[in-house]
Design an enzyme around this catalytic site. Structure first.
Site, PDB file in Angstrom:
ATOM      1  N   CYS A   1      -1.300  -5.367 -10.700  1.00  0.00           N
ATOM      2  CA  CYS A   1      -0.383  -5.884 -11.414  1.00  0.00           C
ATOM      3  C   CYS A   1      -0.829  -5.990 -12.859  1.00  0.00           C
ATOM      4  CB  CYS A   1       0.279  -7.354 -10.967  1.00  0.00           C
ATOM      5  SG  CYS A   1       1.630  -7.738 -12.006  1.00  0.00           S
TER       6      CYS A   1
ATOM      7  N   GLU B   1      -7.771 -12.429  -6.856  1.00  0.00           N
ATOM      8  CA  GLU B   1      -7.731 -12.170  -8.573  1.00  0.00           C
ATOM      9  C   GLU B   1      -8.317 -13.453  -9.193  1.00  0.00           C
ATOM     10  OE1 GLU B   1      -3.857 -13.598 -11.718  1.00  0.00           O
ATOM     11  OE2 GLU B   1      -3.785 -13.762  -9.585  1.00  0.00           O
TER      12      GLU B   1
ATOM     13  N   SER C   1       4.974 -11.733  -1.800  1.00  0.00           N
ATOM     14  CA  SER C   1       4.337 -10.691  -1.193  1.00  0.00           C
ATOM     15  C   SER C   1       5.840 -10.235  -0.273  1.00  0.00           C
ATOM     16  CB  SER C   1       4.144 -10.333  -0.892  1.00  0.00           C
ATOM     17  OG  SER C   1       3.189 -10.961  -2.285  1.00  0.00           O
TER      18      SER C   1
END
Length: 329
Positions: free
Chosen positions: A105, A135, A276
């Site tokens: 992203c 992440e 998501s």
């Protein structure tokens, strides 16, 4: 006075925005386009996004999900997930002669770039996030020797940095805004000269979905959040719902996980979904509720979203080349 639960008083408050954010949409389309462009199989390192249905759907189309780059055959195509990866993962892909497509992203990429810049300027980086989250692993990998993980206010007291005048905080993008700021406040008390990033790292979609669920929770006896249990932002929505006045809140992947017992004495049901989650899964929950007398659906809009991200450059290049070849044929 208890809320009435007659057929006519039952309603659903449907949060907006909800579901897919721009980064997730980009990542899912990346896998779909790669399968169309190169043919199956296409390998994906980790889940492209944290949603069971999305992963299962892409597997049926020919995507193969692996935990590590080493599991991908040499010379094959590998896509990196929306959550981002550390530089060592890119290096390993290059060593194995893999054709890599980076679906990270862009908002996560921004945090990576901030980590690189602050490390270059010799700052200690205090990364607010949850240990083990993909992440966080990827961001820490940009400057491991300079980055300290702060998994909530409880970690603040034990932090040791080289120079208390050169510390900066960054954060995992999918955290709760309230949760993050509580940790930031504790860090500022511990390190008065703490520097903040140029802009808040909490992504617009995470923040918007939390604001939306706050708005419906105050009037909801029950809030159903559609999302997977490994989705950080979906789990946060359940927590935010409970903190914002919902009588109860549950996380479900699919409508058949909902339980009739949850509706006992319930007049108003709030419904939302993690970033998501495709809308088809929300529709199925609404259908489940409608069958049980909750057919009155009121959309509660707290923000409008129009952000779109372009596909990864590697994929755009090949799609352009194919288009050009088709025009000249």
């Amino acid at each position: 006075m208890d809320r009435m639960t007659t057929e006519t008083s039952r309603r659903v408050l449907l949060a907006a925005p909800r579901g897919y954010c721009a980064g997730v949409d980009r990542a899912v389309i990346t896998v779909e386009k790669a399968l169309e462009q190169y043919g199956a199989p296409v390998y994906v390192r980790k889940q492209i996004v944290h949603n069971k249905y999305v992963v299962q759907t892409l597997e049926k189309k020919g995507a193969i999900f692996v935990d590590e780059t080493a599991e991908v055959p040499e010379n094959a195509i590998v896509i990196f997930s929306a959550h981002g990866v550390a530089p060592v993962v890119h290096e390993e892909a290059d060593r194995r002669k893999l054709a890599s497509i980076d679906a990270t992203c862009p908002l996560v990429t921004k945090v990576h770039k901030e980590a690189v810049r602050f490390a270059k300027d010799d700052y200690d980086i205090l990364l607010i996030g949850h240990e083990g989250h993909e992440e966080v692993i990827g961001t820490m990998g940009e400057a491991p020797e300079r980055t300290h993980l702060v998994d909530g206010p409880k970690d603040v007291a034990d932090l040791v940095v080289r120079d208390e005048s050169k510390v900066v905080w960054l954060s995992q993008t999918t955290l709760s805004v309230d949760e993050t700021m509580e940790t930031v406040d504790a860090l500022k008390e511990r390190f008065p000269q703490l520097l903040s990033p140029p802009s808040d790292d909490i992504c617009y979609a995470t923040q918007n979905r939390q604001v939306a669920v706050k708005q419906i929770s105050a009037e909801s006896d029950l809030v159903i959040v559609v999302g997977s249990r490994n989705s950080s932002n979906a789990i946060r929505l359940v927590e935010v719902a409970l903190q914002s006045g919902a009588g109860a809140s549950y996380l479900v992947d699919f409508a058949d996980e909902c339980e009739d017992a949850w509706l006992e004495g319930v007049a108003t049901v709030g419904v939302t979904s993690g970033a998501s989650v495709p809308e088809i899964l929300v529709d199925q929950v609404l259908e489940w509720l409608a069958v049980r007398g909750y057919a009155d659906v009121q959309v509660v809009t707290s923000a409008e979203e129009s952000i779109q991200f372009s596909l990864p450059k590697e994929l755009r290049r090949d799609l352009r080349a194919e288009a050009a070849a088709g025009e000249s044929a």
